[in-house]
Design an enzyme around this catalytic site. Structure first.
Site, PDB file in Angstrom:
ATOM      1  N   GLY A  37      63.486  38.884  -1.299  1.00  0.00           N
ATOM      2  CA  GLY A  37      62.071  38.645  -1.137  1.00  0.00           C
ATOM      3  C   GLY A  37      61.198  39.538  -1.983  1.00  0.00           C
ATOM      4  O   GLY A  37      61.636  40.346  -2.786  1.00  0.00           O
ATOM      5  N   ARG A  71      69.521  42.733  -2.360  1.00  0.00           N
ATOM      6  CA  ARG A  71      68.147  43.198  -2.254  1.00  0.00           C
ATOM      7  C   ARG A  71      67.623  43.440  -3.661  1.00  0.00           C
ATOM      8  O   ARG A  71      67.940  44.454  -4.299  1.00  0.00           O
ATOM      9  CB  ARG A  71      68.105  44.477  -1.420  1.00  0.00           C
ATOM     10  CG  ARG A  71      66.763  45.176  -1.337  1.00  0.00           C
ATOM     11  CD  ARG A  71      65.713  44.339  -0.645  1.00  0.00           C
ATOM     12  NE  ARG A  71      64.596  45.166  -0.199  1.00  0.00           N
ATOM     13  CZ  ARG A  71      63.356  44.698  -0.070  1.00  0.00           C
ATOM     14  NH1 ARG A  71      63.096  43.438  -0.343  1.00  0.00           N
ATOM     15  NH2 ARG A  71      62.392  45.493   0.360  1.00  0.00           N
ATOM     16  N   GLY A  72      66.805  42.526  -4.163  1.00  0.00           N
ATOM     17  CA  GLY A  72      66.374  42.592  -5.549  1.00  0.00           C
ATOM     18  C   GLY A  72      65.505  43.788  -5.872  1.00  0.00           C
ATOM     19  O   GLY A  72      65.464  44.248  -7.010  1.00  0.00           O
ATOM     20  N   ASP A 132      65.958  46.734  -4.742  1.00  0.00           N
ATOM     21  CA  ASP A 132      66.743  47.942  -4.541  1.00  0.00           C
ATOM     22  C   ASP A 132      67.285  48.422  -5.887  1.00  0.00           C
ATOM     23  O   ASP A 132      67.167  47.759  -6.911  1.00  0.00           O
ATOM     24  CB  ASP A 132      67.897  47.639  -3.575  1.00  0.00           C
ATOM     25  CG  ASP A 132      68.372  48.857  -2.824  1.00  0.00           C
ATOM     26  OD1 ASP A 132      68.012  49.972  -3.244  1.00  0.00           O
ATOM     27  OD2 ASP A 132      69.088  48.700  -1.831  1.00  0.00           O
ATOM     28  N   GLU A 178      69.228  35.666   5.631  1.00  0.00           N
ATOM     29  CA  GLU A 178      70.249  35.095   4.756  1.00  0.00           C
ATOM     30  C   GLU A 178      71.641  35.468   5.257  1.00  0.00           C
ATOM     31  O   GLU A 178      72.562  34.636   5.266  1.00  0.00           O
ATOM     32  CB  GLU A 178      70.027  35.629   3.344  1.00  0.00           C
ATOM     33  CG  GLU A 178      70.812  34.928   2.264  1.00  0.00           C
ATOM     34  CD  GLU A 178      70.340  35.365   0.879  1.00  0.00           C
ATOM     35  OE1 GLU A 178      69.457  34.700   0.319  1.00  0.00           O
ATOM     36  OE2 GLU A 178      70.859  36.371   0.372  1.00  0.00           O
TER      37      GLU A 178
END
Length: 364
Positions: free
Chosen positions: A45, A13-14, A16, A81
């Site tokens: 996302g 989770r980018g 996060d 994913e």
């Protein structure tokens, strides 16, 4: 030409708080010459979580590493994913899903509690059609063998990254085609190999080739194995902690046996029987991961009718891991096994708590 574009694909989770950790993990893998895909454009996302998942990149990566963080489940693209990753690992033993728990517990992911419960409260409104599949995917992924930051390195990110990087590197060098099964029972302290006990024994049981006789319960087998070990006078078998894993297609195992395993401190590892040699590859992966995380004097017992394990057991023995190979009396042994000083027991004798050694001169 290799079919793989990457050795490792990182799913995370980018948005996060794990982004810095993932960057450091990527560099750690790179230092170990592990070609890794770190694609920020699909990292959970954008704010809406609607970035398209690049399935072709996932399909061309052998090790599919899922970084479970506090907000992972809040991303719809992360969840989609994850479903893709699990579909690949179930369809072919060439793929390996590896969970990494970053400041969340395996139980939180498996049971969708805490921040994961909050995420699914929102998904029930906006993505209701996919919620059931996503819940199942999280429960399955949380049961794979992997790494847990808080339980394995006391929260030290540097050591955690070093352990992961070296572990992945070892998997490639030892057995590049290994695949792990799905764990469907056990608390974290048992199904995830701990590093803290000085003398451990891990038991890997192939239930397909070493079946349970009629009228014998899993608990009885577990107790009889312990009885066999207690009669051994050598210090190498005096384990302070014993964990046992049973590998089978538990969807087709009788409810009595499944319930017996759950009541006998035996972790069930689900492996579909429609994938070629998936049990053997699952056991290989788990034994190597255990040996990496638990240096000698930790010991290993393998219960299997597959004599092709001899080479792996010999290598583990050379690394100073005490090894017991339990096989049916009808199975021959490779001559290399006799040279490895590996203890070999007869399966039918172990079932009854006798633990008799088989004839080492028997060949295949």
């Amino acid at each position: 030409m290799s079919r793989w574009m990457y050795d490792v694909y990182l799913s995370f989770r980018g948005l996060d708080n794990c982004k810095t950790f993932v960057d450091h993990l990527y560099n750690g893998l790179k230092r170990n010459r592990i070609h890794t895909c770190l694609d920020d454009s699909v990292a959970g996302g954008d704010v809406s979580g609607e970035t398209e998942v690049k399935y072709d990149v996932i399909e061309k990566s052998k090790f599919l590493m899922v970084i479970f963080s506090d907000k992972y489940a809040s991303s719809t693209s992360c969840m989609r994913e994850l479903v893709k990753i699990l579909d690949l690992s179930a369809s072919s033993s060439e793929y390996k899903c590896i969970p990494v728990f970053y400041n969340v517990t395996p139980e939180m992911v498996k049971e969708q509690s805490g921040s994961y419960a909050e995420a699914f409260a929102e998904h029930e409104v906006s993505n209701k059609a996919e919620v059931g599949e996503w819940r199942k995917a999280l429960s399955m992924a949380a049961s794979f063998s992997g790494w847990d930051l808080n339980s394995e390195t006391n929260g030290s990110e540097y050591k955690f990254i070093e352990d992961i990087s070296k572990g992945i590197r070892k998997m490639f060098s030892d057995a590049p085609s290994m695949h792990a099964g799905i764990r469907v029972h056990k608390s974290e302290s048992n199904y995830r190999h701990s590093k803290h006990s000085k003398r451990q024994l891990a038991i890997y049981w192939d239930m397909e080739s070493c079946c349970i006789p009629n009228g014998v319960a899993p608990k009885e087998i577990y107790n009889n194995i312990l009885a066999c070990l207690q009669r051994e006078t050598e210090i190498k078998w005096q384990a302070s902690e014993v964990t046992m894993y049973a590998y089978a297609d538990f969807m087709n195992v009788s409810p009595e046996i499944s319930a017996g395993c759950m009541g006998a401190e035996i972790s069930m590892v689900y492996v579909p029987n429609d994938v070629n040699d998936v049990i053997g590859k699952s056991i290989l992966f788990d034994m190597h991961l255990y040996a990496h995380k638990n240096p000698p004097p930790s010991s290993i017992m393998l219960i299997s009718g597959d004599a092709s394990f001899c080479h792996t057991l010999h290598r583990l023995h050379l690394q100073d891991h005490p090894v017991i190979f339990v096989i049916p009396s009808s199975v021959g042994l490779l001559s290399a096994l006799s040279c490895a000083s590996i203890d070999v027991w007869d399966w039918s004798s172990v079932i009854h708590g006798e633990g008799h050694a088989v004839n080492r001169e028997r060949g295949v």
